[in-house]
Design a protein around this motif. Structure first.
Motif, PDB file in Angstrom:
ATOM      1  N   HIS A   1      13.284   5.002  19.493  1.00 36.97           N
ATOM      2  CA  HIS A   1      12.555   4.397  18.376  1.00 36.97           C
ATOM      3  C   HIS A   1      11.614   3.336  18.946  1.00 36.97           C
ATOM      4  O   HIS A   1      12.059   2.312  19.465  1.00 36.97           O
ATOM      5  CB  HIS A   1      13.532   3.761  17.381  1.00 36.97           C
ATOM      6  CG  HIS A   1      14.380   4.750  16.664  1.00 36.97           C
ATOM      7  ND1 HIS A   1      13.884   5.586  15.697  1.00 36.97           N
ATOM      8  CD2 HIS A   1      15.704   5.054  16.771  1.00 36.97           C
ATOM      9  CE1 HIS A   1      14.851   6.357  15.234  1.00 36.97           C
ATOM     10  NE2 HIS A   1      15.968   6.054  15.871  1.00 36.97           N
ATOM     11  N   ALA A   2      10.343   3.614  18.854  1.00 35.08           N
ATOM     12  CA  ALA A   2       9.342   2.775  19.523  1.00 35.08           C
ATOM     13  C   ALA A   2       8.964   1.573  18.666  1.00 35.08           C
ATOM     14  O   ALA A   2       7.793   1.377  18.310  1.00 35.08           O
ATOM     15  CB  ALA A   2       8.114   3.600  19.865  1.00 35.08           C
ATOM     16  N   ARG A   3       9.924   0.741  18.353  1.00 37.02           N
ATOM     17  CA  ARG A   3       9.632  -0.491  17.621  1.00 37.02           C
ATOM     18  C   ARG A   3       9.332  -1.616  18.602  1.00 37.02           C
ATOM     19  O   ARG A   3       9.594  -1.515  19.799  1.00 37.02           O
ATOM     20  CB  ARG A   3      10.808  -0.851  16.733  1.00 37.02           C
ATOM     21  CG  ARG A   3      11.099   0.214  15.677  1.00 37.02           C
ATOM     22  CD  ARG A   3      12.351  -0.104  14.893  1.00 37.02           C
ATOM     23  NE  ARG A   3      12.657   0.949  13.921  1.00 37.02           N
ATOM     24  CZ  ARG A   3      13.754   0.982  13.182  1.00 37.02           C
ATOM     25  NH1 ARG A   3      14.661   0.005  13.308  1.00 37.02           N
ATOM     26  NH2 ARG A   3      13.949   1.965  12.336  1.00 37.02           N
ATOM     27  N   SER A   4       8.819  -2.697  18.072  1.00 34.77           N
ATOM     28  CA  SER A   4       8.386  -3.801  18.942  1.00 34.77           C
ATOM     29  C   SER A   4       9.552  -4.414  19.716  1.00 34.77           C
ATOM     30  O   SER A   4       9.375  -4.912  20.834  1.00 34.77           O
ATOM     31  CB  SER A   4       7.685  -4.876  18.109  1.00 34.77           C
ATOM     32  OG  SER A   4       8.555  -5.363  17.091  1.00 34.77           O
ATOM     33  N   GLY A   5      10.759  -4.391  19.159  1.00 29.91           N
ATOM     34  CA  GLY A   5      11.910  -4.967  19.841  1.00 29.91           C
ATOM     35  C   GLY A   5      12.411  -4.150  21.017  1.00 29.91           C
ATOM     36  O   GLY A   5      13.300  -4.610  21.754  1.00 29.91           O
ATOM     37  N   LEU A   6      11.828  -2.983  21.244  1.00 30.32           N
ATOM     38  CA  LEU A   6      12.266  -2.149  22.362  1.00 30.32           C
ATOM     39  C   LEU A   6      11.913  -2.773  23.708  1.00 30.32           C
ATOM     40  O   LEU A   6      12.557  -2.455  24.714  1.00 30.32           O
ATOM     41  CB  LEU A   6      11.634  -0.758  22.235  1.00 30.32           C
ATOM     42  CG  LEU A   6      11.980   0.273  23.307  1.00 30.32           C
ATOM     43  CD1 LEU A   6      13.459   0.624  23.256  1.00 30.32           C
ATOM     44  CD2 LEU A   6      11.124   1.525  23.142  1.00 30.32           C
ATOM     45  N   ILE A   7      10.938  -3.640  23.744  1.00 34.88           N
ATOM     46  CA  ILE A   7      10.462  -4.187  25.020  1.00 34.88           C
ATOM     47  C   ILE A   7      11.556  -4.951  25.760  1.00 34.88           C
ATOM     48  O   ILE A   7      11.585  -4.976  26.997  1.00 34.88           O
ATOM     49  CB  ILE A   7       9.218  -5.089  24.769  1.00 34.88           C
ATOM     50  CG1 ILE A   7       8.572  -5.475  26.094  1.00 34.88           C
ATOM     51  CG2 ILE A   7       9.581  -6.297  23.941  1.00 34.88           C
ATOM     52  CD1 ILE A   7       7.250  -6.186  25.917  1.00 34.88           C
ATOM     53  N   THR A   8      12.472  -5.561  25.061  1.00 33.46           N
ATOM     54  CA  THR A   8      13.557  -6.311  25.717  1.00 33.46           C
ATOM     55  C   THR A   8      14.601  -5.392  26.349  1.00 33.46           C
ATOM     56  O   THR A   8      15.318  -5.814  27.265  1.00 33.46           O
ATOM     57  CB  THR A   8      14.233  -7.236  24.705  1.00 33.46           C
ATOM     58  OG1 THR A   8      14.758  -6.465  23.623  1.00 33.46           O
ATOM     59  CG2 THR A   8      13.233  -8.256  24.163  1.00 33.46           C
ATOM     60  N   SER A   9      14.688  -4.161  25.877  1.00 32.45           N
ATOM     61  CA  SER A   9      15.700  -3.225  26.382  1.00 32.45           C
ATOM     62  C   SER A   9      15.153  -2.253  27.420  1.00 32.45           C
ATOM     63  O   SER A   9      15.926  -1.451  27.968  1.00 32.45           O
ATOM     64  CB  SER A   9      16.301  -2.427  25.220  1.00 32.45           C
ATOM     65  OG  SER A   9      16.835  -3.271  24.229  1.00 32.45           O
ATOM     66  N   ILE A  10      13.876  -2.308  27.680  1.00 31.95           N
ATOM     67  CA  ILE A  10      13.278  -1.339  28.609  1.00 31.95           C
ATOM     68  C   ILE A  10      13.865  -1.442  30.013  1.00 31.95           C
ATOM     69  O   ILE A  10      14.214  -0.421  30.623  1.00 31.95           O
ATOM     70  CB  ILE A  10      11.745  -1.503  28.611  1.00 31.95           C
ATOM     71  CG1 ILE A  10      11.175  -0.965  27.294  1.00 31.95           C
ATOM     72  CG2 ILE A  10      11.119  -0.769  29.793  1.00 31.95           C
ATOM     73  CD1 ILE A  10       9.678  -1.163  27.151  1.00 31.95           C
ATOM     74  N   PRO A  11      14.031  -2.646  30.619  1.00 35.93           N
ATOM     75  CA  PRO A  11      14.583  -2.700  31.983  1.00 35.93           C
ATOM     76  C   PRO A  11      15.977  -2.096  32.101  1.00 35.93           C
ATOM     77  O   PRO A  11      16.252  -1.320  33.034  1.00 35.93           O
ATOM     78  CB  PRO A  11      14.581  -4.205  32.290  1.00 35.93           C
ATOM     79  CG  PRO A  11      13.534  -4.777  31.407  1.00 35.93           C
ATOM     80  CD  PRO A  11      13.598  -3.978  30.153  1.00 35.93           C
TER      81      PRO A  11
END
Length: 493
Positions: free
Chosen positions: A83-93
């Motif tokens: 789910h490409a929501r804005s909060g995904l950026i913190t979980s990418i690593p």
């Protein structure tokens, strides 16, 4: 007597105790002994092969069994959907440190949420340099800068599919300029076309590798015309609801011999000029003309005469009355390899159907679908007498074909799969009404006044009129019973 029963009861109790003790003894021995983990003897490669046969839910459950299984499952997962929501950026690593072998990535965002931005896409591209397929849906925060960064990091991309995104034609151009292995390009409802994006876009480094192009619902789709014309090995072209005049684009494409085998045009502004250009594609095998009202018999006849390798033909005339016997006779005459034919809203008659049914004309025809066409039972009989290879027939919304014709087809050709609408012959309801009236006359009851007062509803009305129709019939029979009671009272008096 009492002593014997008490003794028997003691014996039964002692037997139960011995059984309980014997059943508990194996459990105590199992708890004392530690059973070996036989899965530890399975190599990681074999365990990963087992995981490949499981669906996504079962793979997630297996990853929770132990740490080793989680590591093996993560390293061998090649497909990932997020789910490409804005909060995904913190979980990418953390996500892509576990799933470091992903080659197929799908990023989807709903319309009410804020999608990922360029920074998040850049982080994903740095951790997935071996990505082969990317699917973007409703990622409205992405711009052409983010797509350019992604294309520089993932140059081995093979498939790009984007829908409802806002990076415009410049974002697609960045991918074409950097990804030399791109084979499939699918664009749907692309937005944010600027004045500079109106300029034609070339195929870039993907000119030699691009094989499939699909464009859907584009406001300015003509800017991708040079991509279509410049793709040297194009095999499939699908255009849906793209505004603009596409005759010139298809002419430029036909000038170069691409070896294209599939063309799909739906609700496009194309004329016989475009069909004449398509006829130069001698290797064409599948053609869809769906709701293109400016195409006529002349254009279809030209394609049938030159494209003799045609195996699948789908025509939706949209009731424009411009495609009929002339074009279909040409198809039956020249397209001897035709295997599947779909006719919707065109005007075939007994002549063209008889040509298709001749064994020497279309011996390879396997599937036939006719919908909303003015054909009759005679045309269906001609098809049944010919077409020896026909295995499936579908007839829908053809008023001239009665329900008995489908049963006749099943009887004559038992191995033929028939799917047809049943149309009741006219006058059936009138016959039933006459039978009711005849029964009333046999009972010696005549009601001329009731017939003048009751108006039968129209059967062609909507489903809401059923209640009114039922009430009228109930009123009729209630009137009959009332008059009959009145007559009985008069006779008794």
């Amino acid at each position: 007597m009492g002593q014997s029963t008490s003794a028997a009861g003691k014996i039964i109790l002692n037997g139960r105790r011995t059984k309980l003790l014997s059943s508990k003894s194996p459990i105590e021995t199992d708890e004392s002994e530690v059973s070996p983990d036989y899965t530890s003897y399975i190599p990681d490669e074999c365990l990963a092969l087992v995981f490949q046969f499981l669906n996504s839910g079962n793979r997630k459950r297996c990853a929770l069994v132990c740490r080793r299984w989680m590591i093996v499952e993560g390293r061998n997962r090649h497909r990932l959907s997020l789910h490409a929501r804005s909060g995904l950026i913190t979980s990418i690593p953390s996500l892509f440190s576990r799933f470091d072998s992903v080659v197929k990535l799908s990023l989807k965002c709903d319309r009410r949420s804020v999608s990922i931005n360029d920074e998040a896409l850049a982080m994903i591209s740095l951790r997935c340099r071996n990505l082969k397929r990317l699917k973007l849906r409703a990622c409205r925060e992405l711009t052409y800068k983010g797509m350019a960064t992604f294309a520089e990091n993932c140059k081995g991309l093979n498939i790009l599919s984007c829908g409802s995104c806002d990076f415009g034609a410049e974002g697609v151009k960045a991918v074409l300029d950097h990804c030399s292995s791109l084979e499939e390009l699918s664009i749907k409802r692309l937005r944010n076309f600027t004045d500079s994006s109106h300029e034609p876009i070339g195929p870039g480094l993907a000119a030699s590798s691009l094989k499939s192009i699909c464009l859907k619902a584009l406001y300015i789709g003509e800017c991708f015309g040079p991509v279509i014309a410049g793709a040297k090995n194009l095999r499939s072209l699908k255009l849906f609801r793209c505004s603009g005049d596409w005759d010139m684009v298809l002419e430029e494409m036909a000038v170069k011999e691409h070896g294209i085998v599939e063309i799909h045009l739906e609700r496009m502004q194309v004329t016989d000029v475009a069909l004449a250009a398509i006829s130069n594609c001698s290797s064409l095998e599948s053609l869809h003309l769906v709701k293109t009202p400016e195409c006529t018999n002349g254009g279809l006849a030209g394609i049938a005469e030159k494209c003799k390798c045609l195996r699948k033909l789908h025509i939706d005339g949209w009731k424009a009355n411009l495609i009929g016997d002339e074009g279909l006779v040409a198809v039956a005459k020249f397209c001897s390899k035709l295997q599947e034919l779909v006719l919707i809203g065109v005007n075939p008659t007994t002549l063209s159907l008889a040509m298709l049914a001749v064994k020497s004309k279309c011996p390879s025809l396997r599937k036939l679908c006719i919908k909303n066409c003015p054909i009759s039972d005679l045309g269906i009989e001609n098809l049944a007498n010919g077409c020896p290879g026909l295995i499936k027939v579908k007839i829908k919304k053809c008023r001239g074909v009665m329900g008995g014709c489908a049963d006749w087809l099943r009887t004559v050709r038992p191995m033929l799969s028939v799917n047809a609408d049943t149309v009741e012959p006219e006058g059936h309801e009138e016959g039933s009404n006459d039978a009711v009236e005849g029964g009333l006359q046999e009972n010696r009851i005549e009601f001329p006044s009731l017939n003048s007062q009751i108006v039968a509803p129209s059967l062609a009305s909507s489903s809401r009129s059923r209640s009114g129709y039922f009430k009228s019939r109930v009123g009729l029979f209630s009137g009959i019973s009332l008059v009959a009671c009145t007559l009985r009272q008069r006779e008794s008096s």
